[in-house]
Every structure is written in structure tokens, then in C-alpha cells.
Design an enzyme around this catalytic site. Structure first.
Site, mmCIF file in Angstrom:
data_model
loop_
_atom_site.group_PDB
_atom_site.id
_atom_site.type_symbol
_atom_site.label_atom_id
_atom_site.label_comp_id
_atom_site.label_asym_id
_atom_site.label_seq_id
_atom_site.Cartn_x
_atom_site.Cartn_y
_atom_site.Cartn_z
ATOM 1 N N GLU A 61 -4.189 -2.041 5.000
ATOM 2 C CA GLU A 61 -4.775 -2.759 6.141
ATOM 3 C C GLU A 61 -5.146 -1.860 7.307
ATOM 4 O O GLU A 61 -6.113 -2.134 8.018
ATOM 5 C CB GLU A 61 -3.787 -3.849 6.605
ATOM 6 C CG GLU A 61 -4.369 -4.770 7.650
ATOM 7 C CD GLU A 61 -3.490 -5.983 7.933
ATOM 8 O OE1 GLU A 61 -2.496 -6.199 7.209
ATOM 9 O OE2 GLU A 61 -3.808 -6.716 8.886
ATOM 10 N N ARG A 112 -13.801 -18.059 6.011
ATOM 11 C CA ARG A 112 -12.613 -18.204 6.852
ATOM 12 C C ARG A 112 -12.939 -18.233 8.344
ATOM 13 O O ARG A 112 -12.329 -18.966 9.110
ATOM 14 C CB ARG A 112 -11.658 -17.058 6.534
ATOM 15 C CG ARG A 112 -10.322 -17.232 7.147
ATOM 16 C CD ARG A 112 -9.372 -16.163 6.674
ATOM 17 N NE ARG A 112 -8.813 -16.475 5.377
ATOM 18 C CZ ARG A 112 -7.856 -15.759 4.807
ATOM 19 N NH1 ARG A 112 -7.385 -14.703 5.411
ATOM 20 N NH2 ARG A 112 -7.374 -16.093 3.626
ATOM 21 N N ALA A 122 2.820 -12.520 2.233
ATOM 22 C CA ALA A 122 1.530 -12.893 1.630
ATOM 23 C C ALA A 122 1.764 -14.037 0.649
ATOM 24 O O ALA A 122 2.601 -13.935 -0.253
ATOM 25 C CB ALA A 122 0.916 -11.694 0.920
ATOM 26 N N SER A 160 -7.127 -8.172 0.001
ATOM 27 C CA SER A 160 -6.403 -7.075 0.637
ATOM 28 C C SER A 160 -5.323 -6.484 -0.264
ATOM 29 O O SER A 160 -5.174 -5.265 -0.330
ATOM 30 C CB SER A 160 -5.791 -7.544 1.950
ATOM 31 O OG SER A 160 -5.341 -8.863 1.814
ATOM 32 N N LEU A 161 -4.577 -7.328 -0.982
ATOM 33 C CA LEU A 161 -3.571 -6.756 -1.888
ATOM 34 C C LEU A 161 -4.278 -5.967 -2.994
ATOM 35 O O LEU A 161 -3.805 -4.925 -3.448
ATOM 36 C CB LEU A 161 -2.680 -7.853 -2.484
ATOM 37 C CG LEU A 161 -1.812 -8.644 -1.495
ATOM 38 C CD1 LEU A 161 -0.850 -9.569 -2.243
ATOM 39 C CD2 LEU A 161 -1.024 -7.759 -0.557
ATOM 40 N N HIS A 198 -4.343 -12.576 11.791
ATOM 41 C CA HIS A 198 -3.823 -12.506 10.422
ATOM 42 C C HIS A 198 -4.108 -11.168 9.757
ATOM 43 O O HIS A 198 -3.277 -10.647 9.031
ATOM 44 C CB HIS A 198 -4.464 -13.639 9.624
ATOM 45 C CG HIS A 198 -4.043 -13.731 8.193
ATOM 46 N ND1 HIS A 198 -2.738 -13.963 7.833
ATOM 47 C CD2 HIS A 198 -4.747 -13.622 7.029
ATOM 48 C CE1 HIS A 198 -2.655 -14.007 6.497
ATOM 49 N NE2 HIS A 198 -3.855 -13.778 6.000
ATOM 50 N N ALA A 227 5.460 -9.044 2.314
ATOM 51 C CA ALA A 227 6.456 -10.034 1.886
ATOM 52 C C ALA A 227 6.024 -11.453 2.239
ATOM 53 O O ALA A 227 6.476 -12.417 1.633
ATOM 54 C CB ALA A 227 7.799 -9.720 2.530
ATOM 55 N N GLY A 234 -1.000 -16.066 -0.802
ATOM 56 C CA GLY A 234 -2.092 -16.327 -1.736
ATOM 57 C C GLY A 234 -1.926 -15.577 -3.041
ATOM 58 O O GLY A 234 -1.625 -16.145 -4.089
ATOM 59 N N ALA A 247 0.841 -1.204 0.000
ATOM 60 C CA ALA A 247 0.000 0.000 0.000
ATOM 61 C C ALA A 247 0.874 1.251 0.000
ATOM 62 O O ALA A 247 0.646 2.189 -0.781
ATOM 63 C CB ALA A 247 -0.930 -0.003 1.213
ATOM 64 N N HIS A 253 -6.467 -16.472 10.733
ATOM 65 C CA HIS A 253 -6.287 -17.428 9.637
ATOM 66 C C HIS A 253 -6.357 -18.827 10.232
ATOM 67 O O HIS A 253 -5.671 -19.115 11.215
ATOM 68 C CB HIS A 253 -4.941 -17.204 8.941
ATOM 69 C CG HIS A 253 -4.876 -17.850 7.596
ATOM 70 N ND1 HIS A 253 -4.828 -19.219 7.442
ATOM 71 C CD2 HIS A 253 -4.875 -17.321 6.351
ATOM 72 C CE1 HIS A 253 -4.794 -19.501 6.140
ATOM 73 N NE2 HIS A 253 -4.813 -18.367 5.455
HETATM 74 C C1 SIN Z 1 -3.706 -17.218 2.261
HETATM 75 O O1 SIN Z 1 -2.872 -17.371 1.367
HETATM 76 O O2 SIN Z 1 -4.309 -18.145 2.771
HETATM 77 C C2 SIN Z 1 -3.964 -15.846 2.777
HETATM 78 C C3 SIN Z 1 -4.621 -15.029 1.783
HETATM 79 C C4 SIN Z 1 -5.210 -13.829 2.451
HETATM 80 O O3 SIN Z 1 -5.229 -13.744 3.679
HETATM 81 O O4 SIN Z 1 -5.717 -12.973 1.738
#
Ligand code: SIN
Length: 501
Positions: A358, A275, A44, A374-375, A334, A42, A46, A14, A229
Site C-alpha cells: 500500500e 467505490r 481485510a 491490493s492483496l 480505507h 488482519a 474481502g 506485503a 470505503h
Molecule cells: C471490502 O471487503 O469491502 C474491502 C475490500 C478492499 O478494500 O479491497
């Protein structure tokens, strides 16, 4: 010079995306550590959720986001962000991020929980965050309008006591910081997992920006929603590593000590349920002593090292071979779902103060963030905030008034706070525990002063006390059902520091 200088606090996706897009405005990026070392970005695994695949659409992505957010997503915000998302991912790719593609050129997309289709753009399997940060760090180093100051921790904001921000207090000595004046300040500090005993964030991420912004008059929205998470790797190490949700998207299953797969009894989507549901199930399994393990032996097996190199390495660090054994998992703090209330330009209630990523809350995630949104938010909002903050001219202000130098919380007190936050403001909450937590925080404030961590913890705890219902990531044992209508929580500094009677 200072009147035209934008100061950005934080060097994750961000902060750096905002910095790059603020040109030609001069920008100073303040990083508490080395640029490529500190930010949660760094880590992340997913990737970035965006409607890039055949048959997908921003509208479908928005609908999934709204459904996951359990009644609290601002629908126009979800539509705007998902609409603007694909172009931002392509812009990152043009800058040099090597996203995964199929041999025929289509995007290789992962499936994560509560997405109705494969939608997560990834890099080398689970290396998205690290790869993005490498490219952004290089781009910022080459950008003439950006000055980066490493090892420059911020200790607070400069304000005039009348709702205006004029810069930051910065330096490694909290009692003797340097005043850095700015035309506008952008907070891009990340989240608050470091307030908990087990987190997937760098432990320096302790929600201090909530305290800074609230002290100047900003409003904090939905701070009770802290996302846990479900499949952090259980170990003695804090912070711990993640076992990305994409593993479950590939078919990995959750089992107990006896090999029993427990999720199908709990939700029709089993391991890919929202989640919060999976996190509570894993929490309960561990509480009742039946254990929780992520079993990828069948679904991924020998492909593990190539398909998920980061998780594989983390497992190997702990002496686990995920090709042959299940991975012990636990819920870990998380993601900070709520945050500093901003509009779609990142403006807070304080003139000259912006927030992005965030630490901000634009209403995208509601009560439960959809994985990998989020990204996406950081990219879309980074570009918008760069424009809005870049145009802001601060009024003449005597900025140094009103704010006391930061108070440092001793390590033993911080550890105690983490244990208490985990016990009473963690995956499950109830009135008695939240009251006890407020008393403990107040006792620490009386003893150590009003440290930012204590103010942030109080904001979360007061918000959680006020929400007498269960919704999304906020589960109250004493109020297990949702209440209608769904409403956001808004707290300012004084209401966070007072008790309701
Ligand atoms: C993950 O890779 O499980 C996390 C992805 C996320 O929190 O957006």
C-alpha cells in the site's frame, strides 16, 4: 553481515511475503507492534481478486482494473499483475490458507463493486485477511533466514544525502534511535488512514513512509487519491469496522432513514457502482441528514453469522443485529491509492530503497482502486521485490548523514490534523479548504517541528491542490469534471513543502 542484510519495515502481507521469498538472503522484519497484531492485513475482509473462476481471464481482470482506475492505470502494469495473480493465490493456498471452495472443488468467489464477474477468493466468508496473516506469521516464524523484531518502530531512514539509503533508525525513543545498517531497505508499512478522523486502518498507519522516502529523494505519485470505503460501520469508535463490499455483492442495499433505496437513482450499477461513487453518495446522504444504512435483512438475513462472521461480530459489539436491523454506515479512509513511486521491481528513485504494497505506487490502481486488488498486488510485488532487493548490494556509504531524528507530534495536534484532513482533504475537496489546510499544517510545523505525519499530510494536500479536476477518488467541488489528458501527479520533498504561486 549488515552488508548482506535486507531490512523490511512492516509485517503485513506485503512485508511477510517479501521476507519469505528473499531466502537465502538474511532478512530482518521490523514490526511496530506484535507481529499478528498491528497490520491492516488482519482486518481485510474481502479477499484477493484474481482470475480463478470459469470464464474469467487475466485480460478481463486487467480491463476491469483499467476501467475503475479512471484514466490513470498503467495498462502494462495491470496486465502483468493480473497475469501473475492466480499463481500467487495458489501459492498461498499451498502454504495453508484455507480459501473457500464450492462442494465440487471450484473456487467460491465473491462479487465486489466494479468487477464484471465474481472474482474475489475469500476465506470463511469475510476472514481472508486474518487467515492469511495467521499462515504467514507461522511461515515466517519457521523460516531460518528471517529474524523478526517486534515492538521495533522505525523512526526514519539512514541516507547519505546523495540519493542512497543504507539502513533505518529504529527504536521506541524517537530522539535516541538505534542505527540498523542494511544492504537494502524495503518499506512495507501500509497506508495512511490514521491521518483521518474515521478510518478502517490501524490508527498507527499515518503515511510516515511517504515522509521518510521523500526526505531521501524518492518521488511520491498520485498522493491525492485516498480511497474512502463507503460502508464502514458508523459509530463513535475510530478505527471503525468495515461492512465488506461482498455484502452488497450478495444483494444488501443502501437505504436512507425512510427506507428509500438511494443508489439506483445515482448509477445504473446501484450499490455495485465504483467505490468512489458509492462513497460520495453515502457522504451526501449523511451530510443532508437523510442517513445511510446497509440493509442485509432480505439478501442475507439468517445466513449472516455463518456467511460474514467478522461483520456480524462487529455489529454485535455495537449492539446491532444485522439479521433484523440495517447497519448504520459512513465513508471512512480505507486505502492509500498513490504512494512512493516505484517500478515493477519495487525500486524507488533512491538507491537501496524499495517499497511494496500500500505505501508504494506502481500505477496499478490509477485514480480508484478496484476492490481486493491490493492483496493481489502485495503478493505479486512481494515476490518481485524480494528478488530485486535481495540482489542489491549497498555501496559503501556514510549512511547516517542528512536525516534528523524523528519529531513526535503531540496527541492533541494529531487529533486536530485528523479533523482538518477529514474536513478539507476528505471525500470532497475545494481550493479554499485545501489552502486553509496547508496553512494549518505549516502552523503545526512551526510549533512542533517537521513531524512525519505533517509532511505526509502536506504531500497529500499539495497533490490535491494541484489536481484541478475530479477523477476517481479525488472529487473537487470547484472542478467537478475530469480534465484531459489524464495525468499522474509526481511530487518530491521540496515541491511538497513549497506553495505554488
Ligand atoms: C471490502 O471487503 O469491502 C474491502 C475490500 C478492499 O478494500 O479491497
Amino acid at each position: 553481515m549488515s552488508k548482506r542484510r535486507l531490512v523490511i519495515v512492516g509485517s503485513g502481507i506485503a512485508g511477510l511475503w517479501t521476507a519469505l521469498h528473499a531466502a537465502p538472503r538474511k532478512v530482518v522484519v521490523l514490526s511496530a507492534s506484535e507481529l499478528a497484531d498491528g497490520p491492516a492485513t488482519a482486518w481485510a475482509q474481502g479477499g484477493i481478486a484474481a482470475a480463478l473462476g470459469e470464464g474469467d481471464s487475466p485480460e478481463q481482470h486487467a480491463l476491469d482494473t483499467i476501467a475503475a482506475g479512471d484514466g490513470l492505470v498503467d495498462e502494462h502494469v495491470a496486465r502483468r499483475i493480473t497475469q501473475l495473480g492466480p499463481a500467487e493465490v495458489r501459492a498461498l493456498e499451498q502454504l495453508g490458507v484455507g480459501f473457500d471452495h464450492e462442494p465440487d472443488g471450484r473456487w467460491a468467489l465473491s462479487l465486489e463493486a466494479a468487477h464484471s464477474r465474481r472474482r474475489v477468493a475469500r476465506v470463511s466468508g469475510d476472514r481472508a485477511g486474518a487467515a492469511i496473516l495467521e499462515v504467514l506469521t507461522a511461515a515466517v516464524a519457521a523460516a531460518k533466514h528471517v529474524e523478526v523484531r517486534e515492538h521495533a518502530p522505525v523512526q526514519g531512514l539512514m541516507g547519505d544525502g546523495q540519493g542512497r539509503c543504507g539502513g533505518v533508525w529504529v527504536g521506541t525513543e524517537p530522539e535516541n534511535p538505534e542505527a540498523l545498517a542494511a544492504s537494502a531497505v524495503v518499506l512495507a508499512t501500509g497506508g495512511l488512514g490514521g491521518l483521518y478522523a474515521l478510518t478502517t486502518n490501524p490508527t498507527g498507519n499515518r503515511g510516515r513512509a511517504l515522509a521518510w522516502a521523500a526526505r531521501l529523494g524518492a518521488v511520491i505519485r498520485d498522493a491525492e487519491f485516498v480511497q474512502f470505503h463507503p460502508t464502514a460501520i458508523a459509530s463513535d469508535r475510530n478505527p471503525t469496522w468495515l461492512a465488506t463490499e461482498a455484502l452488497r455483492g450478495e444483494g444488501a442495499v443502501l437505504i436512507d432513514d425512510n427506507g428509500w433505496r438511494f443508489m439506483p437513482d445515482i448509477h445504473p450499477d446501484a450499490e455495485l457502482a465504483p467505490r468512489d461513487i458509492v462513497a460520495r453518495a453515502v457522504f451526501k446522504q449523511r451530510q443532508t441528514g437523510r442517513g445511510a444504512w446497509l440493509d442485509a435483512r432480505q439478501a442475507i438475513g439468517e445466513r449472516f453469522p455463518d456467511s460474514f462472521p467478522s461483520v456480524f461480530q462487529a455489529c454485535r459489539n455495537l449492539g446491532i443485529d444485522p439479521r433484523r436491523e440495517a447497519i448504520p454506515v459512513a465513508p471512512a479512509a480505507h486505502y492509500q491509492i498513490g504512494g512512493i513511486d516505484t517500478d515493477l521491481d519495487g525500486k524507488t528513485a533512491v538507491s537501496g530503497l524499495f517499497a511494496v504494497g500500500e505505501c508504494a505506487c506502481i500505477g496499478l490502481h490509477g485514480a480508484n482502486r478496484l476492490a481486493s486488488n491490493s492483496l493481489l498486488e502485495a503478493l505479486v510485488m512481494g515476490r518481485r521485490v524480494a528478488m530485486a532487493a535481495g540482489e542489491h548490494e549497498c555501496d559503501k556509504l556514510s549512511a547516517s548523514g542528512g536525516i534528523k531524528p524523528a519529531v513526535r507530534l503531540p496527541d492533541d495536534a494529531l487529533d486536530q490534523l485528523r479533523r482538518s484532513m477529514t474536513a478539507h482533504a476528505g471525500v470532497e475537496r475545494e481550493a479554499a479548504g485545501l489552502d486553509q489546510l496547508v496553512d494549518e499544517i505549516d502552523w503545526m510545523i512551526a510549533r512542533h517541528g517537521q513531524a512525519d505525519e505533517l509532511v505526509a499530510a502536506r504531500i497529500i494536500t499539495r497533490s490535491a491542490s494541484r489536481r484541478r479536476e475530479s477523477r476517481g477518488a479525488h472529487f473537487r467541488r470547484d472542478y467537478p469534471d475530469p480534465a484531459e489528458p489524464a495525468r499522474s501527479t509526481y511530487l518530491d520533498f521540496s515541491s511538497a513543502m513549497l506553495n505554488d504561486h
